[in-house]
Design an enzyme around this catalytic site. Sequence first.
Site, short mmCIF file in Angstrom:
data_model
loop_
_atom_site.label_atom_id
_atom_site.label_comp_id
_atom_site.label_asym_id
_atom_site.label_seq_id
_atom_site.Cartn_x
_atom_site.Cartn_y
_atom_site.Cartn_z
CB SER A 1 -0.95 -0.04 1.19
OG SER A 1 -1.88 1.00 1.15
CG ASP B 1 -2.77 -0.44 -2.31
OD1 ASP B 1 -2.84 0.72 -1.89
OD2 ASP B 1 -3.27 -1.41 -1.71
CB ALA C 1 -9.02 10.86 9.17
CG ASN C 2 -6.48 6.22 6.22
OD1 ASN C 2 -7.48 6.06 5.53
ND2 ASN C 2 -5.98 5.25 6.97
CB SER D 1 1.15 0.75 17.60
OG SER D 1 1.49 0.02 16.44
NE ARG E 1 -0.40 4.05 15.50
CZ ARG E 1 0.80 4.03 14.94
NH1 ARG E 1 1.51 5.14 14.90
NH2 ARG E 1 1.31 2.93 14.44
#
Length: 530
Positions: free
Chosen positions: A36, A252, A351-352, A477, A484
């Site tokens: 990715s 990707d 959000a990504n 994580s 995070r």
Amino acid sequence: MKSDLLDSIMFTVGLLAVLRSKSHNGATIGVMVTASHNPEADNGVKLVEPLGEMLDQAWEEYAITLANCETHQQLQAALDDIIKKCKINMDAPANIVVARDTRPSGEALVASLKDGVKALNGKITDYGLQTTPQLHYVTRCINTANTPNAYGEPTTDGYHKKLADAFKKIVSGKPRLSPLLVDCANGIGAVALKELCQHLGEDLAVTSSNTDINGKGVLNFECGADYVKIGQKAPRGTSLSPNQRACSLDGDADRIMVIVSNLAGVFRLLDGDKIATLAAGFIMSKIKEANVTHADKSPLRVGLVQTAYANGSSTDYVKNKLQVPTVFTPTGVKHLHHEAAHFDVGVYFEANGHGTVLFSDAAVTAFKNAEGKNEAEKKAIETLRALSDLINQTVGDALSDMLMVEAILVCTQQSFKQWDSAYTDLPSRQEKVKVASRAAFVPIKADTELVEPKGLQEKINAQVAKFKKGRCFVRPSGTEDVVRVYAEAETKEETETLTYAVCGIVFDSFGGVGERPSKFKKVDAAGNII
């Protein structure tokens, strides 16, 4: 991980794919070799269920077990255990399809995968270079062929034609927008975009950048969706003129970020939250215009699914302005996809920029059966039917999502600036803190709070209370010993203060390791920042 360490992993994935296919009585299972948005030196692998979904979560444990076998004997024992637990008929057929992105390591890793498939007498078809969403699409098409729910022609050309035809139906007769510049991250998206544009013709004006799929070390290097999201700046090799409309794909092509520059050339990013609110609002309005209901006259349920990382302003806008029901899930597309399937029309985006829209069988049937009492209703029904074809419902798809956004903006004659002005994001910040063990941090309530370690959540709450519109959460994580820290507040300065205060609390009192970053704020016993 690093691609030169993955040969044995690929072999075991080949074995697992055969078992999964046999467990589905020979239904085709997809395998995508990609990493990715990661650097070119990395690679990875994804398994795809018969209808294009991600691998069943129960089978993730089997994948882990097989990947960690150290001897032939352990591997055989692990396979026997899976076969027994899942009651797999080993005489059943097994069918696998595989594709890869443009990474140099992909071809050799596919060869290792094929060895695993053949070791258990499975049949494998190699689709070569494809985007991740194309492989998901092909998998679903194969498994739904000759059924009432046939998804399309299981070829790359069939994929492009389905998207292009649907887009043309939606924008027919409407003024087009200015040309769109697409950053292809020097990945497989460059190939797919070129092929898609051949089907679109003059219906979408596109130029592209970062299209070098053969260059060494250029894949995702200072470009692509992840780079622009994290760095909050334009991709390398992409010149943004004033009021330029642009977007970035990842390596990707399953994520997208939308970019716009104002008259002064200042960069603005419209992320997954903005795309989700645009889609949810438009679809809700079209369902109302079409007056579409279930056969029993009950209304279609439209919902938006978000994670804790969704900007608080987007959630407020959807709930109070659009009045679309909103639910939260833990971070991860597999959680979002599952929850979205509970609605007749379920919109989900991280959000990504990874996300899509799911239409239930009941919703698609309602669109097909609706007739409309006037021209306005008939046109809205046609748009809904076309949207269900335009949107790749199997997985987040950058190209499909790009066309969805363009179609909505053409229909509503909105500029990027008008779209962006619907609501203003709260300033946000995300940081990582290295800790001795991520297992010590146990999240609850869709990752928004911690139940362990004891006392940390109360300290986070105390810091949040100091800031108007403050919000902060800490989550471990899934792959490394870090946590995070995400925070929002009314101003950028307050957001940074809140972020680094919580980072300091975690580091100083809850297992921080390594050298203490100077930017982390020290907090005394009373909760005051020193």
